[in-house]
Motif scaffolding. Structure first.
Motif, PDB file in Angstrom:
ATOM      1  N   VAL A 131     108.571  85.374  35.181  1.00 52.74           N
ATOM      2  CA  VAL A 131     107.860  84.879  33.939  1.00 52.74           C
ATOM      3  C   VAL A 131     106.442  84.519  34.175  1.00 52.74           C
ATOM      4  N   GLY A 132     105.903  84.175  35.107  1.00 52.03           N
ATOM      5  CA  GLY A 132     104.481  84.115  35.541  1.00 52.03           C
ATOM      6  C   GLY A 132     104.126  85.539  35.446  1.00 52.03           C
ATOM      7  N   PHE A 133     104.334  86.441  35.954  1.00 51.64           N
ATOM      8  CA  PHE A 133     103.767  87.688  35.856  1.00 51.64           C
ATOM      9  C   PHE A 133     103.922  88.203  34.647  1.00 51.64           C
ATOM     10  N   VAL A 134     105.147  88.220  33.894  1.00 54.41           N
ATOM     11  CA  VAL A 134     105.167  88.827  32.700  1.00 54.41           C
ATOM     12  C   VAL A 134     104.141  88.194  31.495  1.00 54.41           C
ATOM     13  N   ASP A 135     104.131  86.741  31.597  1.00 58.16           N
ATOM     14  CA  ASP A 135     103.155  85.892  30.796  1.00 58.16           C
ATOM     15  C   ASP A 135     101.826  86.581  31.032  1.00 58.16           C
ATOM     16  N   THR A 136     101.377  86.399  32.572  1.00 56.33           N
ATOM     17  CA  THR A 136     100.004  86.662  32.607  1.00 56.33           C
ATOM     18  C   THR A 136      99.377  87.800  32.358  1.00 56.33           C
ATOM     19  N   PHE A 137     100.547  88.901  32.652  1.00 52.30           N
ATOM     20  CA  PHE A 137      99.863  90.304  32.418  1.00 52.30           C
ATOM     21  C   PHE A 137     100.049  90.785  30.713  1.00 52.30           C
ATOM     22  N   GLY A 138     100.915  89.967  30.360  1.00 54.58           N
ATOM     23  CA  GLY A 138     101.305  90.069  28.676  1.00 54.58           C
ATOM     24  C   GLY A 138     100.151  89.750  27.913  1.00 54.58           C
ATOM     25  N   LYS A 139      99.468  88.515  28.425  1.00 55.53           N
ATOM     26  CA  LYS A 139      98.453  88.262  27.715  1.00 55.53           C
ATOM     27  C   LYS A 139      97.266  89.117  27.911  1.00 55.53           C
ATOM     28  N   VAL A 140      97.152  89.688  29.156  1.00 51.69           N
ATOM     29  CA  VAL A 140      95.745  90.553  29.295  1.00 51.69           C
ATOM     30  C   VAL A 140      96.252  91.903  28.718  1.00 51.69           C
ATOM     31  N   PHE A 141      97.296  92.325  28.612  1.00 50.50           N
ATOM     32  CA  PHE A 141      97.418  93.933  27.864  1.00 50.50           C
ATOM     33  C   PHE A 141      98.171  93.930  26.577  1.00 50.50           C
ATOM     34  N   PHE A 142      98.770  92.924  26.118  1.00 57.69           N
ATOM     35  CA  PHE A 142      99.198  93.087  24.743  1.00 57.69           C
ATOM     36  C   PHE A 142      99.104  91.675  24.193  1.00 57.69           C
ATOM     37  N   ALA A 143      97.859  91.327  24.136  1.00 62.30           N
ATOM     38  CA  ALA A 143      97.746  90.056  23.619  1.00 62.30           C
ATOM     39  C   ALA A 143      98.240  89.699  22.190  1.00 62.30           C
ATOM     40  N   GLN A 144      98.506  90.626  21.495  1.00 59.45           N
ATOM     41  CA  GLN A 144      98.667  90.556  20.227  1.00 59.45           C
ATOM     42  C   GLN A 144     100.418  90.186  20.110  1.00 59.45           C
ATOM     43  N   PHE A 145     101.016  90.678  21.271  1.00 68.09           N
ATOM     44  CA  PHE A 145     102.514  90.452  21.103  1.00 68.09           C
ATOM     45  C   PHE A 145     102.885  89.613  22.427  1.00 68.09           C
ATOM     46  N   SER A 146     102.033  88.748  23.043  1.00 73.25           N
ATOM     47  CA  SER A 146     102.186  88.317  24.038  1.00 73.25           C
ATOM     48  C   SER A 146     103.133  87.208  23.997  1.00 73.25           C
ATOM     49  N   GLY A 147     103.395  86.623  22.615  1.00 70.30           N
ATOM     50  CA  GLY A 147     104.359  85.613  22.365  1.00 70.30           C
ATOM     51  C   GLY A 147     105.578  86.064  22.571  1.00 70.30           C
ATOM     52  N   LEU A 148     105.789  87.496  22.351  1.00 72.44           N
ATOM     53  CA  LEU A 148     107.196  87.983  22.309  1.00 72.44           C
ATOM     54  C   LEU A 148     107.732  88.044  23.988  1.00 72.44           C
ATOM     55  N   SER A 149     106.765  88.433  24.910  1.00 81.19           N
ATOM     56  CA  SER A 149     106.940  89.137  26.369  1.00 81.19           C
ATOM     57  C   SER A 149     107.954  88.368  26.958  1.00 81.19           C
ATOM     58  N   VAL A 150     107.890  86.818  26.890  1.00 84.62           N
ATOM     59  CA  VAL A 150     108.778  86.375  27.779  1.00 84.62           C
ATOM     60  C   VAL A 150     110.139  86.315  27.438  1.00 84.62           C
ATOM     61  N   TYR A 151     110.196  86.414  25.994  1.00 78.07           N
ATOM     62  CA  TYR A 151     111.540  86.576  25.522  1.00 78.07           C
ATOM     63  C   TYR A 151     112.407  87.822  25.445  1.00 78.07           C
ATOM     64  N   LEU A 152     111.401  88.825  25.570  1.00 75.17           N
ATOM     65  CA  LEU A 152     112.005  90.078  25.691  1.00 75.17           C
ATOM     66  C   LEU A 152     112.391  90.233  26.971  1.00 75.17           C
ATOM     67  N   LEU A 153     111.667  89.814  27.915  1.00 76.42           N
ATOM     68  CA  LEU A 153     112.045  89.822  29.357  1.00 76.42           C
ATOM     69  C   LEU A 153     113.626  89.169  29.692  1.00 76.42           C
ATOM     70  N   MET A 154     113.662  87.935  28.929  1.00 73.51           N
ATOM     71  CA  MET A 154     114.978  87.187  29.218  1.00 73.51           C
ATOM     72  C   MET A 154     116.089  88.113  28.301  1.00 73.51           C
ATOM     73  N   ALA A 155     115.774  88.756  27.365  1.00 71.77           N
ATOM     74  CA  ALA A 155     116.909  89.287  26.516  1.00 71.77           C
ATOM     75  C   ALA A 155     117.250  90.625  27.451  1.00 71.77           C
ATOM     76  N   LEU A 156     116.062  91.290  27.950  1.00 72.87           N
ATOM     77  CA  LEU A 156     116.348  92.661  28.597  1.00 72.87           C
ATOM     78  C   LEU A 156     117.303  92.408  29.780  1.00 72.87           C
ATOM     79  N   ILE A 157     116.755  91.124  30.536  1.00 77.51           N
ATOM     80  CA  ILE A 157     117.412  90.769  31.783  1.00 77.51           C
ATOM     81  C   ILE A 157     118.935  90.407  31.669  1.00 77.51           C
ATOM     82  N   LEU A 158     119.040  89.750  30.562  1.00 76.74           N
ATOM     83  CA  LEU A 158     120.520  89.378  30.252  1.00 76.74           C
ATOM     84  C   LEU A 158     121.332  90.588  29.751  1.00 76.74           C
ATOM     85  N   ILE A 159     120.746  91.337  29.229  1.00 76.02           N
ATOM     86  CA  ILE A 159     121.821  92.459  28.717  1.00 76.02           C
ATOM     87  C   ILE A 159     122.062  93.276  29.879  1.00 76.02           C
TER      88      ILE A 159
END
Ligand SMILES: Nc1ncnc2c1ncn2[C@@H]1O[C@H](COP(=O)(O)OP(=O)(O)OP(=O)(O)O)[C@@H](O)[C@H]1O
Ligand SMILES: Nc1ncnc2c1ncn2[C@@H]1O[C@H](COP(=O)(O)OP(=O)(O)OP(=O)(O)O)[C@@H](O)[C@H]1O
Ligand SMILES: [Mg+2]
Ligand SMILES: [Mg+2]
Lengths: 354, 290, 364, 257, 233
Positions: free
Chosen positions: B251-279
């Motif tokens: 989560v630390g990595f996804v959040d950090t790099f999400g903010k850097v590369f996809f600032a507009q959608f960084s709010g989503l990133s962690v949840y997207l990660l969770m959804a993908l992992i759980l699926i």
């Protein structure tokens, strides 16, 4: 005391059909008559309660009936609300005739997507995946400008229903709004009550009790769960539509996990597994807060409504293992216990049953 | 992004991940292992932070002593809390705990407001930890952050050891699956669970105390961290300490790099990660399959 | 006319903004009590609702005041989203509304109405002024950073407008989701790109952490940090050393040192045992605006048109300095450049005199 | 000796079924044929893979290898629910019932699987004549009529084992896969269950996993012995009884019939 | 060592045990027989303290222990192998055993981890498997092993041979005999009444929550008429 979670014929016998329907019908009639007596503020309050009751009922189908605990139910509520505003025309009232189905179908479509994926998981994981998808929807509305960002957007004209030149419903008029909302509650309740006694409902209850066995007996449980998920989402969408029609405004908070959590709390407070519980829970939750934060009643303490509300709910949890609705059963049992001194051979008591 | 920036970002990710782990560890204990859905965990974190704020003047430079005192206070508080509010909930539907812990959040928030007010307060790092290390030509790294990361690692290892390698840990886990059977083996599960709950509260409070000098203390700080910690626990696999550690770093990595590369959608990133992992893995990363 | 004027205060009593709510309420009441508890000869009766800073409850909460308590005037609130909800209802019901803080441009922009007033500022005003200041201070390339939500974006846009008009260039606009406070990744980006300066908007706990993290990363020594006043207002005690020397723009400062302001601060401190801040001023001025309107209508709040005309035409003798209202009912006011010294936001100079919000989208 | 039933084509046929759990081959190349009119018993040491075999046949577990045919149709890729609807019924070794419903409701829900029609929302499930009739029938066969209105979770362990079988019967299966149906049953119930199996086998194909050797030798027409995931013998009961390997691995010397 | 006097137990409204008396003498094996649903498990759960008895007394070595909690009873020296096994599915086999290890009364330590594995070699191959991944019989062995790890003075086996292969059943009976010989008392419920009678000193028969027959096991073994009346054999 043994209580079946399905309706059994033995219970049916003791529960005549009239008795069964009397209370809900009476409540509906009283609700319909209320506007004659209530100030517009109280009428508003009733509307809020009823809308949340519909929302809570929809979640009850998932949590209480099917055993699927969703912490992302507000997403469907909010998405329908956003669709309503975004699809409404800015120059005149849009027709309920297509707006409402559109909002509900929109919520249902997202639910189909979310459900298809998240139903692969179970238990707490399911709770969290639904939360994840809801948060994604939340951030889409919060962080992009399609719905006005964090400030939300407003409905210019409330929807109406016209047939030819005749206006059947105009939601700008409080009374029309009122009766539409009450009508929707009655319809939702009737639908869910019907589902609960139908084969579909019993299959859902079976899935809640033991999904493995249901599969082994020949039920495609995945499809059942998905159907329940979509139906629940569409009903939540109905509540979302009514909410925006009443308030005229939407913002991302409608999709937030706080909202999902609140509606979950309502049905737990009311008592899981019972439609009436969901309604009572919604009413209790909203009224308690209204009550404790009212300065005219509580003076300065009203500022600390969080404390009083929190303590009250702690008290409820402590003394009511089955929620508010369980109180009725507890009371009936203690009365019955007093009446008959010798233990009755029968294993049956009345179920908290809708 | 040049290589040095990239490395610096990785360091950020690790540091954030470890901090998350510290908060999530108490949650894994209470939620993952005891099976109590504890929404009030964020509140315990907040209580810890306010403890740091309140204790700092009393202990002056004795930072470690202050942490110790805070942990003891929090554990006693947790012990009493379990006895008053949770001891009779285990037999009931798990969802009742949701209602209970939610109510506790309300009470704690209001109590905080009445006791210490609604202002934002800063907490000073102890002098021996307040220096910083230069990193490249522009950035510098506060020593305190490194201390916090180290503390997180120590807790992680300690917790892992206790839960997975000691009989105490086994009893705790056994209790989560079959309370009656544990009693039938002669183990006082009530006491055991009270202690574990207290430990969970103490861990959350410790996290709050350690975080306080970095984040300052302010109303509502508990709510923000709660959801993300649930995400961590679930991604990692419920009840798995090592899973939680991996998940927090992820989560630390996804959040950090999400903010850097996809600032507009960084709010989503962690949840997207969770959804993908759980699926992909419906039971989290480190589910043992049993 | 003996019945009191009913004032509905819809302010946060719980949550992150609870403190600001109290300051606004106290400021409002201070003015009323200075007038002997009456405005234009009328008693004032208060009704309060906790808005919880939750926009999804805005309509319900404001309806409590309008329908249940039937207030004559609404005062509120801090959170922009909630204030927009209030404005929407006020517009529909025609209730007089004075917004004592929320800066969303739309309140006196696209949503403007004759019965909606603001005693505070628009987010455009402080951002735009800082843009001009930053350019004047010789910066060419600036990065901005804020939470990705309405107020932050508005502030950054206004800054960009002011800065680029004056010849500068905003090289990158960084955001992070609200209310995330993990800034380290973005600070690293700043360090890597080495802009001339950074413009940031955060508030409350986020502002404290950002300023502290910025300093802890050593950036404050090489890259100056600018922001609207909220970056350092009410947070200085918590920010400590990290905030020293920061420049911010706002319509108020801690040591204006005018007789009007000194008198106000003294009486506020006496009444409430804490120092006044910008929120107290905004509450105070909201009461002043209401007083002006009531005076014009000789105390008859029901003559709403007269009240509104009175308010719109008034010159408010605010502790921040005199101001008038724009056609869209937003203060036309001086924006100050302030610098942090110890626990104060000290006045450096006036960044822009009598700055009026452009009121984009307002049709009235 | 060739049993008369074996001459007909098998109803359920499993060929070279294999299932691995990580490194462990719980079932390794096992083939069984089930014929109508025959009770095919599978016995074997604990952990030999008998339950895993049933899990694969019923679709609860996917096979790692091998093929399953029902009346000659390959059903290897079918879902468990689909197999159940096509007539494969199973019972569980670990009681798997709906503990909060009454015994009757347990069976009715099982019977309802044959006529699901979930869209008929207006019809009450409790009054569906087809499922009621089937459910009662199953309850009678399992000898649970006295307990029909009791909550399943509160009847005794042995009674729950009976319910387990009743629920399997209520789906009207053609193939019965019974995983230790006699475990936990008293002598009287065991006796009734065995008579029932003898009655049922005329129209059903039955696979019986059981450790009660008296019972197995009484009803089985054919016995497969599994050890460590593999079949060590398949034969008629008498030959199995005297098979030395089987004695050593499973029956033990002291066994008397 | 354990005496039960006129025990009455209810589940809600239904009266399950009607004044049951039972003695388990020191070092003796006692068989408990009865048809399905007659109250055998209920009796055990009552004496362990899982189900509160409505009336009656329980004495452990002449000390009043009525109403004690299950953990107290276990610590007195009762090892419990429940019906349905009660394995902890989220613990590995090794952990299931290790967690319950305890010295018996007076610090006795006859049963160690090693000895349990020796007794059930099958478990040795499964040490790192989760409780849920075991076959039914393996779980049963684990459950007995786990109870032995507490070094009990009285071992209660509720349907301990359910689902076990004949060889293992023989083995279990052998172990039970061995246990009895070391002076541990046992209370045995099993559907195979012949084996029960063969391995116990005395036996009682429960019928509808009442003791209807109690005698030396050998005597009962020969009284097949009476037995068949109560057990339906
Ligand atoms: N889900 C699983 N994961 C890993 N191993 C498993 C799993 N299920 C079963 N096993 C292993 O596979 C082997 C076969 O198990 P199975 O349950 O089929 O045995 P069985 O023949 O039914 O034994 P019993 O007669 O004791 O019930 C066992 O060794 C068991 O440990
Ligand atoms: N939790 C419960 N609630 C209500 N009644 C119960 C409960 N548990 C058991 N009973 C009833 O108590 C009676 C005795 O059950 P018990 O489990 O003691 O029987 P048992 O002799 O152990 O039978 P079996 O050999 O089948 O295990 C049964 O008739 C059962 O219906
Ligand atoms: Mg098996
Ligand atoms: Mg039993």
């Amino acid at each position: 005391m043994a209580i079946s979670s399905l309706s059994s014929p033995a219970i049916k016998r003791s529960h005549s059909n009239i008795q069964h329907w009397l209370l809900p019908v009476a409540v509906a009639v009283v609700l319909a008559a209320l506007p004659m007596f209530l100030s517009s503020y109280l009428q508003d309050l009733v509307l809020k309660i009823v809308i949340y009751a519909i929302f809570a009922l929809s979640l009850e189908l998932l949590v209480g009936t099917t055993g699927l605990i969703s912490l992302g139910h507000a997403a469907f509520f909010g998405i329908a609300a956003y669709i309503t505003v975004l699809a409404s025309s800015d120059s005149s009232a849009s027709s309920i005739g297509w707006l409402l189905p559109l909002a509900m179908l929109g919520a249902g479509a997202y639910a189909l997507f979310v459900g298809a994926l998240s139903l692969r998981t179970k238990g707490v994981y399911f709770i969290m995946v639904t939360l994840a998808f809801a948060q994604m929807a939340y951030f889409v509305f919060h962080d992009t400008s399609i719905g006005g960002g964090s400030d939300g957007i407003f409905l210019t004209f409330r929807p109406a229903l016209r047939i030819g030149d005749f206006t059947l419903l105009d939601l700008e008029k409080p009374l029309h709004m009122y009766f539409l909302v009450i009508g929707c509650l009655v319809a939702s309740y009737a639908l869910l009550a019907m589902i609960q006694r139908s084969r579909f409902g019993h299959a859902l209850a079976g899935i809640r009790a033991n999904e493995q066995r249901m599969r082994a007996t020949g039920y495609n449980t995945y499809h059942y769960k998905l159907a329940a998920f979509v139906i629940a989402a569409m009903l939540a969408g109905l509540a979302g539509f009514l909410m925006v029609a009443k308030n005229g405004a939407v913002n991302p908070e409608l999709l937030s996990w706080h909202e999902s959590g609140a509606v979950l709390l309502m049905i737990i407070l009311g008592g899981l597994g019972s439609l009436r519980g969901a309604i009572i829970g919604a009413a209790a939750f909203i009224l308690l807060k209204e009550f404790y934060s009212s300065e005219t009643i509580f003076g300065q303490i009203a500022h600390s409504w969080q404390m009083t509300l929190g303590l009250t709910m702690i008290f409820f949890v402590a003394v009511m293992p089955n929620g508010l609705i369980g109180l009725v059963a507890q009371w009936k049992r203690s009365r019955a216990g007093k009446r008959r001194l010798t233990p009755h051979p029968s294993h049956h008591t009345e179920t908290p049953h809708d | 992004m040049d290589i040095s920036t990239f490395l610096a970002q990785c360091l950020n990710a690790v540091q954030y991940g470890l901090l998350l782990f510290l908060v999530a560890s108490g949650l894994t204990l209470i939620f993952g292992i005891m099976g109590v859905i504890n929404l009030a965990h964020g509140s315990f974190y907040m209580i810890g932070a306010y403890l740091a704020f309140g204790l700092a003047p009393l202990f002056g430079d004795q930072f470690l002593l202050q942490l110790l005192a805070g942990v003891v206070l929090a554990a006693s508080f947790g012990f009493i809390l379990e006895w008053l509010f949770f001891s009779y909930l285990y037999q009931r539907d798990h969802l009742q705990q949701v209602l209970m812990t939610y109510s506790l959040i309300l009470v704690f928030e209001e109590a905080r407001s009445l006791l210490v007010g609604n202002e934002v307060h800063g907490v000073k790092a102890p002098p021996w930890l307040s220096g910083s290390i230069r990193l490249g030509d522009l950035m510098s790294y506060p020593v305190y952050s490194l201390f916090a990361s180290a503390a997180c690692l120590v807790v992680a290892i300690g917790l892992y050891f206790v839960v997975n390698r000691t009989r105490l840990g086994m009893m705790i886990r056994a209790g989560a699956s079959n309370r009656d059977m544990v009693r039938g083996l002669g183990i006082n599960i009530k006491l055991l669970y009270r202690v574990v709950f207290a430990a969970g509260v103490a861990l959350a409070a410790l996290a709050g105390m350690i975080a306080a000098p970095m984040s300052s203390v302010y109303p509502g700080m508990g709510g923000q961290i709660l959801i993300i910690c649930f995400v961590v626990v679930v991604i990692g696999g419920i009840g798995s300490i090592s899973g939680a550690l991996i998940a927090s770093l992820l989560v630390g990595f996804v959040d950090t790099f999400g903010k850097v590369f996809f600032a507009q959608f960084s709010g989503l990133s962690v949840y997207l990660l969770m959804a993908l992992i759980l699926i992909w893995r419906p039971e989290g990363l480190k589910s043992k399959g049993y | 006319q003996t019945a009191p004027v009913k004032v509905g205060l819809m302010l946060p009593a719980t949550g992150t903004y609870a403190n600001l709510g109290t300051m606004i309420e106290n400021g409002f009441k201070l003015y009323v009590s200075e007038q002997g508890g009456k405005l234009a000869g009328r008693e004032i009766q208060y009704f309060k609702v906790d808005d919880e800073s939750d926009p999804s409850k805005a309509t319900d909460n404001v309806n409590k005041l309008i329908k249940r308590d039937q207030v004559d005037v609404l005062v509120g609130t801090v959170h922009s989203g909630v204030a927009l909800g209030m404005a929407k209802v006020a517009k529909e019901t025609g209730t007089l509304l004075i917004v004592p803080n929320a800066g969303a441009n739309a309140i006196t922009g696209a949503m403007c109405a004759k019965n909606i007033f603001r005693s505070s500022f628009s987010s455009w005003q402080s951002g735009f002024a800082m843009g001009k200041v930053a350019a004047e201070r010789g910066h060419k390339k600036i990065m901005t950073i804020t939470w990705n939500y309405a107020f932050g974006n508005e502030s950054v846009q206004a800054f960009t407008e002011g800065f680029e008009k004056a010849g500068g260039k905003v090289t990158q606009n960084m955001t992070l989701p609200f209310p995330n406070v993990e800034f380290q990744a973005l600070l690293t980006q700043i360090a890597a790109q080495k802009p001339d300066a950074v413009y940031a908007f955060f508030a409350g706990g986020g502002a404290v952490k950002f300023v502290k993290d910025y300093a802890a990363a050593g950036l404050n020594k090489s890259i100056p940090l600018y922001g609207p006043g909220f970056l350092t207002d009410g947070t200085l005690e918590a920010q400590g050393d990290a905030a020293q020397g920061l420049f911010t723009t706002l319509h108020y400062a801690d040591n204006l040192n005018t007789p009007r302001d000194n008198a106000f601060r003294l009486s506020f401190a006496k009444a409430y045992k804490v120092n006044a801040d910008v929120y107290a001023v905004q509450g105070y001025d909201a009461a002043q605006m209401l007083a002006a309107g009531l005076k014009a209508a000789s105390g008859d709040i029901k003559k709403q048109d007269t009240v509104i005309a009175g308010m719109a035409a008034a010159q408010i003798d605010s502790p921040r300095g005199k101001f008038t209202l724009s056609a869209a009912h937003n203060p036309v006011q001086d924006i100050y450049l302030r610098q942090v010294k110890a626990n104060n936001n000290e006045l450096k100079n006036v960044a822009i005199k009598a700055l009026a919000d452009p009121a984009k989208g307002c049709r009235m | 000796m060739i049993n008369a039933a074996s001459a007909s084509p098998p109803l359920l046929q499993a060929a070279a079924l294999t299932r691995r759990f990580g490194g462990l081959a719980a079932v390794n190349g096992v083939s069984v044929d089930l014929h109508v009119g025959e009770v095919h018993a599978v016995i074997g040491t604990n952990g030999a893979g008998k339950s895993t075999l049933i899990n694969m046949l019923s679709g609860e577990l996917a096979a790692s290898g091998g093929a399953i045919k029902l009346s000659g149709i390959d059903i290897t890729g079918w879902s468990q629910a689909r197999r159940a609807r096509s007539g494969i019924g199973r019972s569980y070794q670990r009681t798997t019932i709906f503990p909060k419903f009454t015994v009757l409701e347990n069976c009715r829900l099982a019977a309802q699987a044959a006529a699901q029609r979930p869209w008929m929302l207006w019809e009450a499930a409790a009054t569906c004549p087809h499922s009621m009739e089937t459910a009662w029938h199953a309850i009678e066969s399992a000898g649970l009529h006295d307990s029909a209105y009791l909550i399943a979770g509160t009847i005794s362990h042995g009674q729950q084992r009976q319910l387990e079988i009743a629920m399997c019967l209520a789906t009207n299966p053609k193939v019965l896969l019974l995983d230790e149906p006699l475990a936990g049953m008293g002598a009287e119930e065991t006796d009734r269950m065995l008579s029932m199996l003898e009655r049922l086998k005329t129209a059903h194909a039955i696979l019986l996993v059981e450790h009660d050797m008296d019972a197995v030798f009484r009803v089985a027409d054919r016995i497969t012995v599994m050890v460590n995931g593999q079949v060590i013998a398949t034969d008629v009961p008498d030959n199995i009884r005297n098979n030395n390997d089987v004695k050593v691995a499973y029956l033990g010397e002291t066994h008397s019939d | 060592m354990l005496k039960i006097r006129s025990l009455n137990t209810y589940y809600g409204d239904s009266h399950i045990l009607h004044g049951v008396d039972l003695d388990i003498p020191e070092g003796k094996a006692v068989g408990l027989l009865g048809r399905n649903g007659m109250g055998k498990t209920t009796l055990i759960r009552s004496l362990m303290g899982f189900v509160p008895a409505a009336s009656g007394r329980i004495l452990w070595r002449d000390k009043e222990v009525t109403g004690s909690s299950p953990e107290r009873m276990a610590r007195l020296g009762i090892g419990y192998v429940p019906e349905g096994r009660g394995i902890f599915p989220n613990l590995s086999v090794r952990e299931n055993l290790v967690m319950s290890a305890r010295l018996g009364a007076a610090g006795r330590c006859d049963w160690t981890y090693g000895r349990v594995l020796e007794t059930f070699p099958r478990l040795t191959e499964r040490l790192d498997h989760g409780g849920q991944q075991l076959s039914g019989g393996e779980q049963q062995m684990l459950s007995i092993g786990r109870a032995l790890m507490t070094n009990p003075d009285l071992l209660i086996l509720d349907e301990a041979t359910e689902g076990l292969a004949p060889l293992i059943v023989q083995e279990i009976w052998r172990v039970i005999k061995q246990i009895s010989q070391t002076g541990i008392s046992t209370l045995i419920v099993d559907r195979n009444y012949r084996s029960v009678l063969a391995h116990t000193d005395v036996a009682v028969v429960l019928e509808k929550g009442q003791i209807v027959l109690a005698d030396e096991s050998i005597t009962l073994l020969n009284a097949s008429d009476t037995l068949s009346r109560y057990l339906g054999v």
